[in-house]
Design an enzyme around this catalytic site. Structure first.
Site, short mmCIF file in Angstrom:
data_model
loop_
_atom_site.label_atom_id
_atom_site.label_comp_id
_atom_site.label_asym_id
_atom_site.label_seq_id
_atom_site.Cartn_x
_atom_site.Cartn_y
_atom_site.Cartn_z
N ARG A 40 -14.98 -32.43 -69.29
CA ARG A 40 -15.67 -31.81 -68.18
C ARG A 40 -16.31 -30.54 -68.72
NH1 ARG A 40 -12.28 -30.25 -62.83
NH2 ARG A 40 -11.69 -28.58 -64.27
N MET A 65 -14.18 -35.14 -33.85
CA MET A 65 -14.54 -33.82 -34.39
C MET A 65 -13.55 -32.74 -33.98
SD MET A 65 -18.10 -31.71 -33.93
CE MET A 65 -19.16 -32.91 -34.71
N TYR A 84 -13.08 -43.31 -30.46
CA TYR A 84 -14.35 -43.88 -30.91
C TYR A 84 -14.14 -45.25 -31.57
CZ TYR A 84 -16.85 -39.50 -30.16
OH TYR A 84 -17.44 -38.40 -29.61
N LYS A 131 -8.75 -19.57 -56.24
CA LYS A 131 -10.11 -20.05 -55.93
C LYS A 131 -10.12 -20.77 -54.58
CE LYS A 131 -9.08 -24.15 -58.64
NZ LYS A 131 -9.27 -24.87 -59.91
C1 LIG Z 1 -7.86 -25.04 -60.32
C2 LIG Z 1 -7.46 -24.78 -61.72
C3 LIG Z 1 -6.11 -24.55 -62.06
C4 LIG Z 1 -4.99 -24.68 -61.05
O1 LIG Z 1 -4.70 -26.05 -60.88
P1 LIG Z 1 -3.48 -26.55 -59.97
O2 LIG Z 1 -3.45 -28.01 -60.18
O3 LIG Z 1 -3.85 -26.19 -58.56
O4 LIG Z 1 -2.28 -25.82 -60.44
C5 LIG Z 1 -5.80 -24.22 -63.36
N1 LIG Z 1 -6.77 -24.14 -64.30
C6 LIG Z 1 -8.07 -24.38 -64.02
C7 LIG Z 1 -9.07 -24.29 -65.11
C8 LIG Z 1 -8.45 -24.72 -62.74
O5 LIG Z 1 -9.74 -24.97 -62.48
#
Ligand SMILES: *Cc1c(COP(=O)(O)O)cnc(C)c1O
Length: 325
Positions: free
Chosen positions: A100, A270, A222, A5
């Site tokens: 969650r 930036m 800055y 992802k």
């Molecule tokens: C992002 C995610 C993972 C991977 O998590 P890591 O800590 O990067 O290994 C696994 N399961 C779910 C549901 C996730 O959202």
């Protein structure tokens, strides 16, 4: 399954998928990422980690052969009422304490029965996600809840993220879901990638593009937040927060210039940041800089900036040119 992802944690979705082409599956956030993988020719299972976001996405699941998490009643009722040309592999998400996404675990038997009753459902995998797998006792409670709720079921499972895989062997069952460890960063605040034997996949590099000799009392950047306590030589590096370097990295954040470990000074802007080159006289214009990579762990830069390596990797900006080595 490899978790790819967020554009493969900032490494590029297809680049990562090609590097991990032998993995048994991929996990992504949304349909668009999944379709990119299918269009690129990947044939293994692809899981949508939050399932569908609207009923309009349902036909895409069968069209592209995607698996989907079901974590709430809305998604369940969409599945129960839809008419699809095929059927879908479902990952039923149980909430074992993270609060969650996911159903209350005691509902598992009834939910599984409902899913197995759906024409649109091909298979059911029982899934949960740990809130604190990075802690020593972090999965004990959730594992107990999960085992109790799913005790009499003979179904595939999916439990472990990177932290669970590395620290809790009992979670290494079924479809494991490593993310961050694939990219060579650590999921733990107290255990470095190097100690875990992980090698960073990403090097963020740049070069020195400017130099300033400043007197004692001279301020840098800055707000003039850094003031020289002696005569200093300052290097300007072509990398800033618009590239994904954290603006909150304070003076003293580690950085490698011309092969020497150094420190940033002043505020990150930036497109640039500034480094102390007083002790690195050989570093001139064009000197190579490693912002993070094999010598400067991304997790250390992240820690200095009050965040985690994940965020810095994912924040790599589109404008940063990528070279594969
Ligand atoms: C992002 C995610 C993972 C991977 O998590 P890591 O800590 O990067 O290994 C696994 N399961 C779910 C549901 C996730 O959202």
């Amino acid at each position: 399954m490899a978790v790819v992802k967020a554009d493969g944690y900032g490494h590029g979705l297809l680049r990562v998928a090609r590097a991990l082409e032998d993995s048994d599956g991929f996990a992504v956030l949304n349909v668009s990422e999944a379709i990119q993988l299918r269009d690129a020719g990947f044939r293994q299972p692809i899981l949508l980690l939050e399932g569908i976001f609207s009923a309009a996405e349902l036909p895409l699941l069968t069209e592209y052969g995607l698996s989907a998490v079901v974590h709430c009643d809305d998604q369940l009722s969409m599945l129960r009422t839809v008419r699809l040309s095929g059927s879908v592999d479902i990952f039923l998400k149980l909430n074992t304490g993270m609060n969650r996404l996911g159903f209350s675990p005691h509902l598992a038997p009834a939910l599984v029965a409902q899913l197995q009753d759906c024409r649109a459902v091909q298979s059911v995998t029982l899934m949960t996600h740990f809130a604190s797998a990075d802690e020593a006792q972090g999965v004990e409670g959730p594992m107990e809840v999960f085992r109790t709720a799913t005790r009499d079921m003979v179904l595939p499972v999916s439990l472990a993220n990177s932290a669970a895989l590395l620290r809790h062997p009992e979670t290494r069952v079924g479809w494991v879901r490593p993310g961050i460890m694939l990219y060579g960063a650590t999921p733990f605040p107290d255990l470095s990638a190097r100690k875990l034997g992980l090698k960073p996949a990403m090097t963020m590099s740049s070069a020195v593009i400017g130099l300033q000799e400043i007197e004692k009392g001279g301020a840098v950047g800055y707000g003039g937040t850094f003031v020289a306590d002696r005569k200093m030589r300052i290097g300007v590096v072509a990398c800033g927060y618009a590239d994904g370097y954290p603006r909150h990295a304070p003076t003293g954040t580690p950085i490698l210039v011309a092969g020497r470990l150094g420190r940033t000074v002043g505020r990150v802007s930036m497109d640039m940041l500034t480094v102390d080159l007083t002790e690195v006289p050989e570093a001139g214009i064009g000197a190579p800089v490693e912002l993070w990579g094999p010598h400067i762990p991304v997790d250390e830069v992240a820690r200095a900036a009050g965040t985690i390596g994940y965020e810095l990797l994912c924040a790599r900006a589109e404008r940063v040119p990528v070279t594969e080595v």
